[in-house]
Design a protein around this motif. Sequence first.
Motif, short mmCIF file in Angstrom:
data_model
loop_
_atom_site.label_atom_id
_atom_site.label_comp_id
_atom_site.label_asym_id
_atom_site.label_seq_id
_atom_site.Cartn_x
_atom_site.Cartn_y
_atom_site.Cartn_z
N SER A 228 0.84 -1.19 0.00
CA SER A 228 0.00 0.00 0.00
C SER A 228 0.88 1.24 0.00
O SER A 228 1.13 1.84 1.03
CB SER A 228 -0.93 0.00 1.21
OG SER A 228 -0.17 0.01 2.39
N ASP B 66 2.08 5.07 -0.67
CA ASP B 66 1.48 6.39 -0.63
C ASP B 66 2.01 7.20 -1.80
O ASP B 66 3.09 6.94 -2.32
CB ASP B 66 1.81 7.07 0.69
CG ASP B 66 1.15 6.39 1.88
OD1 ASP B 66 0.10 5.75 1.69
OD2 ASP B 66 1.69 6.49 2.99
N THR C 11 -1.37 11.36 -0.35
CA THR C 11 -2.47 10.41 -0.42
C THR C 11 -2.14 9.14 0.35
O THR C 11 -0.98 8.82 0.59
CB THR C 11 -2.78 10.00 -1.88
OG1 THR C 11 -1.74 9.15 -2.37
CG2 THR C 11 -2.92 11.22 -2.77
N LYS C 12 -3.19 8.44 0.73
CA LYS C 12 -3.06 7.13 1.36
C LYS C 12 -3.48 6.12 0.30
O LYS C 12 -4.64 6.00 -0.03
CB LYS C 12 -3.98 7.07 2.58
CG LYS C 12 -3.87 5.80 3.38
CD LYS C 12 -4.78 5.89 4.58
CE LYS C 12 -4.73 4.62 5.38
NZ LYS C 12 -5.66 4.66 6.51
N ASP D 25 -7.00 10.82 1.90
CA ASP D 25 -5.97 11.52 2.65
C ASP D 25 -5.54 10.70 3.87
O ASP D 25 -6.00 9.57 4.06
CB ASP D 25 -6.44 12.93 3.03
CG ASP D 25 -7.63 12.94 3.97
OD1 ASP D 25 -7.95 11.91 4.57
OD2 ASP D 25 -8.26 14.01 4.10
N ALA D 26 -4.68 11.28 4.70
CA ALA D 26 -4.14 10.56 5.86
C ALA D 26 -5.23 10.18 6.86
O ALA D 26 -5.08 9.21 7.60
CB ALA D 26 -3.08 11.41 6.55
N ASN E 146 -8.15 9.15 5.98
CA ASN E 146 -9.00 8.21 5.25
C ASN E 146 -10.27 8.86 4.67
O ASN E 146 -11.25 8.18 4.41
CB ASN E 146 -9.36 7.01 6.12
CG ASN E 146 -9.39 5.73 5.32
OD1 ASN E 146 -8.71 5.59 4.31
ND2 ASN E 146 -10.18 4.77 5.76
#
Length: 76
Positions: free
Chosen positions: A25, A27, A40-41, A57-58, A60
Amino acid sequence: MLTPGKKSLSPILLAVAVMLLSACSSDYVISTQDGHMLATKGKPVKDKETGLISYKDADNNTHQLQQKDVKEIIEK
């Protein structure tokens, strides 16, 4: 019964598993035309029908940008 060699092996396997899962996952950073840098996450996704780019975003939260407002998307 575990031998001393096997006891020290499990923390190593756990560390390797965590590293592999975190690599899945990635970023990204979205650079906008007006100079903003958006962290972004996970990987942003482009909607083929609307042309909007969606990202989380961080915290969620999901956000969307128009393609014309995005200068580039860079993996961290």
